[in-house]
Scaffold this motif. Structure first.
Motif, PDB file in Angstrom:
ATOM      1  N   THR A 148       9.785  -2.024  -3.023  1.00  0.00           N
ATOM      2  CA  THR A 148       8.957  -2.575  -4.086  1.00  0.00           C
ATOM      3  C   THR A 148       8.341  -1.411  -4.850  1.00  0.00           C
ATOM      4  O   THR A 148       7.915  -0.423  -4.247  1.00  0.00           O
ATOM      5  CB  THR A 148       7.842  -3.447  -3.501  1.00  0.00           C
ATOM      6  N   THR A 149       8.312  -1.499  -6.151  1.00  0.00           N
ATOM      7  CA  THR A 149       7.681  -0.444  -6.947  1.00  0.00           C
ATOM      8  C   THR A 149       6.686  -1.076  -7.912  1.00  0.00           C
ATOM      9  O   THR A 149       6.803  -2.248  -8.279  1.00  0.00           O
ATOM     10  CB  THR A 149       8.726   0.351  -7.759  1.00  0.00           C
ATOM     11  N   TYR A 150       5.695  -0.274  -8.304  1.00  0.00           N
ATOM     12  CA  TYR A 150       4.686  -0.741  -9.252  1.00  0.00           C
ATOM     13  C   TYR A 150       4.652   0.208 -10.439  1.00  0.00           C
ATOM     14  O   TYR A 150       4.795   1.425 -10.274  1.00  0.00           O
ATOM     15  CB  TYR A 150       3.320  -0.811  -8.572  1.00  0.00           C
ATOM     16  N   ALA A 151       4.477  -0.356 -11.620  1.00  0.00           N
ATOM     17  CA  ALA A 151       4.476   0.463 -12.833  1.00  0.00           C
ATOM     18  C   ALA A 151       3.250   1.355 -12.895  1.00  0.00           C
ATOM     19  O   ALA A 151       3.338   2.511 -13.314  1.00  0.00           O
ATOM     20  CB  ALA A 151       4.543  -0.434 -14.069  1.00  0.00           C
ATOM     21  N   THR A 152       2.103   0.817 -12.469  1.00  0.00           N
ATOM     22  CA  THR A 152       0.864   1.579 -12.554  1.00  0.00           C
ATOM     23  C   THR A 152       0.101   1.514 -11.236  1.00  0.00           C
ATOM     24  O   THR A 152       0.309   0.603 -10.419  1.00  0.00           O
ATOM     25  CB  THR A 152      -0.055   1.027 -13.661  1.00  0.00           C
ATOM     26  N   ARG A 153      -0.783   2.459 -11.075  1.00  0.00           N
ATOM     27  CA  ARG A 153      -1.640   2.501  -9.889  1.00  0.00           C
ATOM     28  C   ARG A 153      -2.531   1.257  -9.830  1.00  0.00           C
ATOM     29  O   ARG A 153      -2.724   0.676  -8.762  1.00  0.00           O
ATOM     30  CB  ARG A 153      -2.489   3.773  -9.941  1.00  0.00           C
ATOM     31  N   ARG A 154      -3.052   0.839 -10.965  1.00  0.00           N
ATOM     32  CA  ARG A 154      -3.901  -0.362 -10.999  1.00  0.00           C
ATOM     33  C   ARG A 154      -3.126  -1.584 -10.547  1.00  0.00           C
ATOM     34  O   ARG A 154      -3.623  -2.406  -9.777  1.00  0.00           O
ATOM     35  CB  ARG A 154      -4.459  -0.565 -12.411  1.00  0.00           C
ATOM     36  N   GLN A 155      -1.915  -1.723 -11.023  1.00  0.00           N
ATOM     37  CA  GLN A 155      -1.086  -2.870 -10.645  1.00  0.00           C
ATOM     38  C   GLN A 155      -0.879  -2.898  -9.124  1.00  0.00           C
ATOM     39  O   GLN A 155      -0.959  -3.962  -8.502  1.00  0.00           O
ATOM     40  CB  GLN A 155       0.264  -2.780 -11.354  1.00  0.00           C
ATOM     41  N   LYS A 156      -0.635  -1.744  -8.568  1.00  0.00           N
ATOM     42  CA  LYS A 156      -0.412  -1.656  -7.125  1.00  0.00           C
ATOM     43  C   LYS A 156      -1.636  -2.097  -6.349  1.00  0.00           C
ATOM     44  O   LYS A 156      -1.543  -2.938  -5.424  1.00  0.00           O
ATOM     45  CB  LYS A 156      -0.041  -0.214  -6.752  1.00  0.00           C
ATOM     46  N   TYR A 157      -2.798  -1.566  -6.686  1.00  0.00           N
ATOM     47  CA  TYR A 157      -3.992  -1.897  -5.903  1.00  0.00           C
ATOM     48  C   TYR A 157      -4.506  -3.307  -6.171  1.00  0.00           C
ATOM     49  O   TYR A 157      -5.148  -3.906  -5.302  1.00  0.00           O
ATOM     50  CB  TYR A 157      -5.065  -0.833  -6.105  1.00  0.00           C
ATOM     51  N   GLU A 158      -4.204  -3.847  -7.325  1.00  0.00           N
ATOM     52  CA  GLU A 158      -4.521  -5.257  -7.551  1.00  0.00           C
ATOM     53  C   GLU A 158      -3.699  -6.137  -6.615  1.00  0.00           C
ATOM     54  O   GLU A 158      -4.191  -7.146  -6.095  1.00  0.00           O
ATOM     55  CB  GLU A 158      -4.256  -5.624  -9.013  1.00  0.00           C
ATOM     56  N   GLU A 159      -2.443  -5.741  -6.394  1.00  0.00           N
ATOM     57  CA  GLU A 159      -1.585  -6.510  -5.488  1.00  0.00           C
ATOM     58  C   GLU A 159      -2.039  -6.339  -4.034  1.00  0.00           C
ATOM     59  O   GLU A 159      -2.035  -7.303  -3.263  1.00  0.00           O
ATOM     60  CB  GLU A 159      -0.135  -6.045  -5.643  1.00  0.00           C
ATOM     61  N   VAL A 160      -2.443  -5.135  -3.651  1.00  0.00           N
ATOM     62  CA  VAL A 160      -2.962  -4.919  -2.293  1.00  0.00           C
ATOM     63  C   VAL A 160      -4.190  -5.796  -2.055  1.00  0.00           C
ATOM     64  O   VAL A 160      -4.313  -6.447  -1.011  1.00  0.00           O
ATOM     65  CB  VAL A 160      -3.325  -3.428  -2.078  1.00  0.00           C
ATOM     66  N   ALA A 161      -5.084  -5.828  -3.030  1.00  0.00           N
ATOM     67  CA  ALA A 161      -6.290  -6.650  -2.903  1.00  0.00           C
ATOM     68  C   ALA A 161      -5.935  -8.130  -2.802  1.00  0.00           C
ATOM     69  O   ALA A 161      -6.516  -8.871  -1.987  1.00  0.00           O
ATOM     70  CB  ALA A 161      -7.213  -6.415  -4.087  1.00  0.00           C
TER      71      ALA A 161
ATOM     72  N   LEU B  66      -9.726   0.701  -7.462  1.00  0.00           N
ATOM     73  CA  LEU B  66      -9.857   0.005  -8.744  1.00  0.00           C
ATOM     74  C   LEU B  66     -11.210   0.248  -9.411  1.00  0.00           C
ATOM     75  O   LEU B  66     -11.470  -0.249 -10.504  1.00  0.00           O
ATOM     76  CB  LEU B  66      -9.645  -1.500  -8.539  1.00  0.00           C
ATOM     77  N   GLY B  67     -12.092   0.994  -8.713  1.00  0.00           N
ATOM     78  CA  GLY B  67     -13.407   1.290  -9.266  1.00  0.00           C
ATOM     79  C   GLY B  67     -14.438   0.205  -9.037  1.00  0.00           C
ATOM     80  O   GLY B  67     -15.546   0.274  -9.573  1.00  0.00           O
ATOM     81  N   ASP B  68     -14.086  -0.790  -8.226  1.00  0.00           N
ATOM     82  CA  ASP B  68     -15.017  -1.882  -7.914  1.00  0.00           C
ATOM     83  C   ASP B  68     -15.782  -1.515  -6.639  1.00  0.00           C
ATOM     84  O   ASP B  68     -15.466  -1.986  -5.552  1.00  0.00           O
ATOM     85  CB  ASP B  68     -14.236  -3.186  -7.726  1.00  0.00           C
ATOM     86  N   HIS B  69     -16.781  -0.672  -6.776  1.00  0.00           N
ATOM     87  CA  HIS B  69     -17.502  -0.166  -5.610  1.00  0.00           C
ATOM     88  C   HIS B  69     -18.291  -1.262  -4.900  1.00  0.00           C
ATOM     89  O   HIS B  69     -18.332  -1.301  -3.667  1.00  0.00           O
ATOM     90  CB  HIS B  69     -18.419   0.983  -6.026  1.00  0.00           C
ATOM     91  N   ALA B  70     -18.888  -2.158  -5.668  1.00  0.00           N
ATOM     92  CA  ALA B  70     -19.645  -3.253  -5.058  1.00  0.00           C
ATOM     93  C   ALA B  70     -18.716  -4.156  -4.245  1.00  0.00           C
ATOM     94  O   ALA B  70     -19.052  -4.578  -3.134  1.00  0.00           O
ATOM     95  CB  ALA B  70     -20.363  -4.062  -6.138  1.00  0.00           C
ATOM     96  N   GLY B  71     -17.534  -4.437  -4.789  1.00  0.00           N
ATOM     97  CA  GLY B  71     -16.569  -5.260  -4.068  1.00  0.00           C
ATOM     98  C   GLY B  71     -16.067  -4.586  -2.809  1.00  0.00           C
ATOM     99  O   GLY B  71     -15.849  -5.244  -1.780  1.00  0.00           O
TER     100      GLY B  71
ATOM    101  N   LEU C 190       0.816  -1.211   0.000  1.00  0.00           N
ATOM    102  CA  LEU C 190       0.000   0.000   0.000  1.00  0.00           C
ATOM    103  C   LEU C 190       0.851   1.264   0.000  1.00  0.00           C
ATOM    104  O   LEU C 190       0.478   2.284  -0.591  1.00  0.00           O
ATOM    105  CB  LEU C 190      -0.914  -0.008   1.229  1.00  0.00           C
ATOM    106  N   SER C 191       2.014   1.194   0.637  1.00  0.00           N
ATOM    107  CA  SER C 191       2.879   2.379   0.735  1.00  0.00           C
ATOM    108  C   SER C 191       3.943   2.431  -0.358  1.00  0.00           C
ATOM    109  O   SER C 191       4.738   3.371  -0.409  1.00  0.00           O
ATOM    110  CB  SER C 191       3.565   2.408   2.109  1.00  0.00           C
ATOM    111  N   ALA C 192       3.953   1.450  -1.248  1.00  0.00           N
ATOM    112  CA  ALA C 192       4.972   1.399  -2.301  1.00  0.00           C
ATOM    113  C   ALA C 192       4.741   2.490  -3.358  1.00  0.00           C
ATOM    114  O   ALA C 192       3.597   2.835  -3.657  1.00  0.00           O
ATOM    115  CB  ALA C 192       4.963   0.026  -2.964  1.00  0.00           C
ATOM    116  N   PRO C 193       5.815   3.021  -3.924  1.00  0.00           N
ATOM    117  CA  PRO C 193       5.666   4.061  -4.953  1.00  0.00           C
ATOM    118  C   PRO C 193       5.214   3.488  -6.293  1.00  0.00           C
ATOM    119  O   PRO C 193       5.352   2.296  -6.565  1.00  0.00           O
ATOM    120  CB  PRO C 193       7.086   4.638  -5.058  1.00  0.00           C
ATOM    121  N   VAL C 194       4.654   4.367  -7.110  1.00  0.00           N
ATOM    122  CA  VAL C 194       4.160   3.982  -8.434  1.00  0.00           C
ATOM    123  C   VAL C 194       4.923   4.783  -9.482  1.00  0.00           C
ATOM    124  O   VAL C 194       4.984   6.011  -9.403  1.00  0.00           O
ATOM    125  CB  VAL C 194       2.645   4.250  -8.555  1.00  0.00           C
ATOM    126  N   THR C 195       5.468   4.099 -10.461  1.00  0.00           N
ATOM    127  CA  THR C 195       6.303   4.760 -11.476  1.00  0.00           C
ATOM    128  C   THR C 195       5.546   5.847 -12.219  1.00  0.00           C
ATOM    129  O   THR C 195       6.057   6.956 -12.417  1.00  0.00           O
ATOM    130  CB  THR C 195       6.822   3.724 -12.489  1.00  0.00           C
TER     131      THR C 195
END
Length: 240
Positions: free
Chosen positions: A89-102, A132-137, A73-78
């Motif tokens: 740890t770094t993530y290329a995109t914001r989506r990639q980061k939050y998919e990993e958090v989930a 990630l825009g998954d409000h129901a989830g 959650l605290s990792a930077p995003v390129t």
């Protein structure tokens, strides 16, 4: 939230430890002599010590896995130009980061469902789902913890619930979540965050006077809060 303490008292035992009380009753019912009772006490003692050891081991594993969630959650995003270090740890995109958090949060929930760590994991799964825009989830992940007995966790979950509903367009639901939080939050929780969100929604609905009443209340009741400055600016006349 990374400073939240997860105490041993809050950790529930898994199935092995939970069966100890039943084992004790069975031993007492079947004991027929002093010798058997003595043996039973020894067996029970071993079961208790084994159960405590197992419980502590599981709790430590749950905390370690929750730590991985915090780290992601605290990792930077390129793509956001985050600050990087050689060992981070770094993530290329914001989506990639939050998919990993989930994913990591769900791992805690699956492996340690009865632990206190799982409760916070559910919260961070909801954070990731919202991003990630998954409000129901996100709302599904929050459902078991918004009315829990952990004041900090349940209050944080309720605020996030309001944010998710607001983001999904359910403004009445968001207002209800914020109002419930303001009424029930423990001492020290920054309820002025929820008050600002309430006022912002009301402003958008054209309820300017009700919104201004809330801004005034923030400045009067929470003068040292960083939100008080924002509320004061909202109350200032618009230039021109």
């Amino acid at each position: 939230m990374s400073g939240v303490r997860i105490t041993r008292k809050e950790i529930k035992r898994d199935d092995l430890a939970a069966g100890i009380s039943g084992l004790s009753v069975a031993i007492q019912q079947h004991a027929r002599s002093v010798g058997i009772v003595a043996a039973a006490i020894v067996v029970l003692g071993l079961a208790v010590s084994g159960g405590v050891w197992y419980s502590r081991t599981q709790a430590a594993a749950a905390r370690a896995e929750l730590g991985a969630v915090y780290k992601a959650l605290s990792a930077p995003v390129t793509e956001e130009g985050g600050t990087f270090s050689a060992d981070s740890t770094t993530y290329a995109t914001r989506r990639q980061k939050y998919e990993e958090v989930a994913r990591l949060g769900q791992t805690v929930l699956t492996r340690h469902p009865s632990s206190a760590a799982a409760k916070w994991a559910a919260y961070y799964v909801a954070v990731a789902r919202k991003e990630l825009g998954d409000h129901a989830g996100a709302l599904e992940a929050l459902d078991p913890i918004v009315t829990g007995r952990d004041d900090l966790l349940s209050s944080s979950a309720r605020f996030l619930q309001g944010q998710v509903k607001e983001a999904s367009g359910d403004l009445p639901g968001a207002l209800e979540a914020y109002a419930g939080l303001i009424e029930a939050a423990p001492a020290g929780f920054p309820i002025e965050m929820a008050m600002m969100s309430q006022a912002r929604i009301m402003e958008g609905q054209g309820k300017s006077e009700e919104a201004r009443d809330i801004y005034r209340k923030i400045t009067q009741e929470h003068p040292d809060s960083p939100f008080s400055r924002d509320a004061s600016q909202r109350l200032s006349p618009t230039p021109g």
